[in-house]
Each structure stands twice: as C-alpha cells, then as structure tokens.
Design a protein around this motif. Structure first.
Motif, short mmCIF file in Angstrom:
data_model
loop_
_atom_site.label_atom_id
_atom_site.label_comp_id
_atom_site.label_asym_id
_atom_site.label_seq_id
_atom_site.Cartn_x
_atom_site.Cartn_y
_atom_site.Cartn_z
N ILE A 4 0.83 -1.20 0.00
CA ILE A 4 0.00 0.00 0.00
C ILE A 4 0.87 1.26 0.00
N ARG A 5 2.00 1.20 0.68
CA ARG A 5 2.91 2.34 0.69
C ARG A 5 3.51 2.56 -0.70
N ILE A 8 0.80 4.17 -2.91
CA ILE A 8 0.60 5.58 -2.59
C ILE A 8 1.77 6.42 -3.10
#
Length: 131
Positions: A4-5, A8
């Motif tokens: 998810i990092r 993003i």
C-alpha cells in the motif's frame, strides 16, 4: 516496502510528474513539452521484452538481448530529459518551461524506477489487479 505504501508513493509521484508537465505547457501556452511523455511511457518496454527472450549467446547472468535493452532504455531516458532543452534552444518553448518539463520527466522516470524495484520479478506487480 509495503504494497500500500508503494502504491501511494507511485500515485503521488505520477501525479506530480503529470502536474509539472501540464504546468510547463499551460503556463506558457505551448504543448511542445508534452513530447517528453513519449520516452517516459516507452522506457520500461525494452527491458520488459528482453526479460522473456532466451538466447544461446548468454554467458552467466546477462544476455545480449538484456544488455541491448538496457542500452535502448538508457537512450530513451537521456532523450526524454534532453527534449525540453532542445526545444528551448530551437525557440519552440521558453526556458522557464524547461525546468518544469525536466522536473516532471525526472519524476516520471523515478516513478517507473520505483515500480520496477518494488514489483516482484515473477508477475511484475500485477497480483493486485487479478479478479
């Protein structure tokens, strides 16, 4: 890096790259700096195609196709960063737009690099898109 990092970070860098390229066009009323997008989009393709080629001339970990793909990728990166200064030298865009276009191109290449580093080699990061 957590998935998810990475997503993003890639989304942020991609948006900033697009913003700088669009600003370089919109602030000076010239669409010429958008030609920097073509090498950004094409830069990962040579190594992507060379990864699946098998040749009998390979010795060790590298192959002729992969080395040629790295050469073409480097050529695309250099040409993508050199397009705005060449256009400014030719008088098509102003030098203020060159900074924005080169910054946007550099962020675009950084986005592609982070994607290639963060994605696993066996499926190239498309495991999030399987249905």
């Amino acid at each position: 890096m957590a998935p998810i990092r990475a997503i993003i970070t890639l989304a942020f860098l991609g948006c900033m790259s697009g913003l700088l390229l669009v600003l370089s066009c919109a602030l000076h009323s010239s669409w010429w700096p958008l030609f920097s997008l073509i090498p950004i989009i094409l830069s990962p393709l040579p190594t992507k195609f060379a990864k699946y080629s098998h040749d009998s001339f390979s010795s060790g970990n590298s192959s002729v196709a992969y080395e040629l793909a790295l050469f073409f990728t480097t050529g695309l990166i250099v040409s993508g960063l050199a397009i705005p200064p060449v256009l400014a030298h030719a008088g098509k865009i102003v030098w203020d737009a060159v900074g924005l276009a080169v910054g946007g191109s550099a962020l675009g290449y950084l986005t592609v690099l982070i994607y290639r580093i963060s994605s696993p080699d066996d499926n190239d990061g498309f495991e999030l898109m399987t249905f």
